[in-house]
Design a protein around this motif. Structure first.
Motif, mmCIF file in Angstrom:
data_model
loop_
_atom_site.group_PDB
_atom_site.id
_atom_site.type_symbol
_atom_site.label_atom_id
_atom_site.label_comp_id
_atom_site.label_asym_id
_atom_site.label_seq_id
_atom_site.Cartn_x
_atom_site.Cartn_y
_atom_site.Cartn_z
ATOM 1 N N LEU A 155 0.833 -1.207 0.000
ATOM 2 C CA LEU A 155 0.000 0.000 0.000
ATOM 3 C C LEU A 155 0.869 1.260 0.000
ATOM 4 O O LEU A 155 0.575 2.227 -0.717
ATOM 5 N N HIS A 156 1.924 1.239 0.794
ATOM 6 C CA HIS A 156 2.841 2.376 0.847
ATOM 7 C C HIS A 156 3.461 2.642 -0.525
ATOM 8 O O HIS A 156 3.549 3.798 -0.972
ATOM 9 N N ASN A 157 3.889 1.584 -1.209
ATOM 10 C CA ASN A 157 4.493 1.738 -2.543
ATOM 11 C C ASN A 157 3.492 2.265 -3.559
ATOM 12 O O ASN A 157 3.841 3.071 -4.426
ATOM 13 N N ILE A 158 2.258 1.817 -3.447
ATOM 14 C CA ILE A 158 1.215 2.303 -4.361
ATOM 15 C C ILE A 158 1.031 3.807 -4.183
ATOM 16 O O ILE A 158 0.952 4.564 -5.157
ATOM 17 N N PHE A 159 0.981 4.243 -2.941
ATOM 18 C CA PHE A 159 0.779 5.662 -2.672
ATOM 19 C C PHE A 159 1.934 6.495 -3.213
ATOM 20 O O PHE A 159 1.733 7.538 -3.830
ATOM 21 N N PHE A 176 2.231 5.915 -7.319
ATOM 22 C CA PHE A 176 1.081 6.312 -8.121
ATOM 23 C C PHE A 176 0.587 7.702 -7.768
ATOM 24 O O PHE A 176 0.422 8.563 -8.636
ATOM 25 N N TYR A 177 0.371 7.946 -6.467
ATOM 26 C CA TYR A 177 -0.218 9.238 -6.090
ATOM 27 C C TYR A 177 0.835 10.337 -5.975
ATOM 28 O O TYR A 177 0.727 11.379 -6.617
ATOM 29 N N ILE A 178 1.856 10.111 -5.164
ATOM 30 C CA ILE A 178 2.857 11.155 -4.939
ATOM 31 C C ILE A 178 3.593 11.510 -6.221
ATOM 32 O O ILE A 178 3.760 12.695 -6.560
ATOM 33 N N GLN A 235 -0.410 13.618 -7.714
ATOM 34 C CA GLN A 235 -0.338 14.832 -6.901
ATOM 35 C C GLN A 235 0.143 16.039 -7.705
ATOM 36 O O GLN A 235 -0.459 17.109 -7.660
ATOM 37 N N GLY A 236 1.235 15.877 -8.446
ATOM 38 C CA GLY A 236 1.760 16.987 -9.239
ATOM 39 C C GLY A 236 0.809 17.393 -10.347
ATOM 40 O O GLY A 236 0.634 18.594 -10.627
#
Length: 240
Positions: free
Chosen positions: A157-161, A164-166, A170-171
């Motif tokens: 889950l941490h790697n996905i965030f 993918f997101y960060i 996000q940008g």
């Protein structure tokens, strides 16, 4: 509007006393009518000019990351139209340059920046809401976040965030938010005379039932990040 610009000096001219009372009355009546219908005339232009009506239709593709092509020209064109709309609102007819409207429409002709921006924003709102819905059923039990150590599930889950997101979303969403903060006030001024029930007005400034696109984008992003904040707190993991 051009009629009013022409009639005002005529009626104010020192020699206007030579006008017959019948002609003066006719000019005054026509001027009053033009002023009363100026906002409707501006709205009619918004509903008839393809360069403006197509802004709110879906684009073939969304904005690419850091895409700037057409942004400056779109901002200039909408700023010109916003100035015209504000002049109409103030009944400042001498401040209106009809030729500037034509030039503004020319800058929007074939320019898909705003259209792609609004399309991308709608898609990101949907994506954020879908991702949040998929995460909500996940229960952060000891199996996912065992006390004192990192589990494989938490690591995934941490790697996905992060990946993918960060590093991706996000940008990109910050780019969309920044562009919307520039264009939303301009679009709101241009469509200031439109009925609050029109699709364009609802999308731009929102209504009591529906927030603006910018507000909805920020809310969907905030709701999504809130789940991840709970995950990192529960699992005692640093997000970076």
């Amino acid at each position: 509007m051009r009629f009013i610009q022409l009639v005002d000096p005529c009626l104010a001219h020192a020699q206007s006393t030579n006008l017959s009372s019948q002609l003066r009355s006719a000019l005054e009546a026509e001027k009053t009518f033009k002023i009363a219908s100026a906002k409707d005339a501006f709205n009619l232009m918004l509903s008839q000019e393809p360069e403006l009506t197509r802004l709110f239709t879906l684009a073939a593709r969304e904005l690419d990351y850091d895409e700037q092509a057409g942004r400056a020209a779109s901002a200039e064109a909408l700023a010109t139209l916003a100035d015209v709309a504000n002049a109409v609102a103030k009944e400042d007819w001498q401040a209106i340059d009809a030729d500037a409207i034509t030039l503004a429409l020319a800058k929007l002709n074939g320019n898909d920046y705003v259209r792609k921006l609004l399309t991308a924003t709608r898609q990101q709102i949907i994506l954020n809401n879908q991702l949040t819905s998929q995460l909500q059923p996940i229960t952060l039990t000891n199996e996912v976040c065992p006390p004192g150590r990192h589990s494989e599930a938490a690591t995934i889950l941490h790697n996905i965030f992060n990946l993918f997101y960060i590093k991706e979303l996000q940008g990109y969403q910050a780019q969309l938010s920044g562009a919307l903060e520039e264009f939303t006030p301009l679009l709101a001024q241009v469509w200031q005379f439109a009925d609050g029930k029109t699709d364009a007005k609802r999308a731009i400034v929102g209504t009591e039932e529906q927030e603006s696109l910018l507000a909805r984008l920020k809310a969907s992003s905030r709701d999504h990040v809130r789940w991840w904040q709970g995950f990192y707190k529960r699992c005692n993991i640093s997000p970076v």
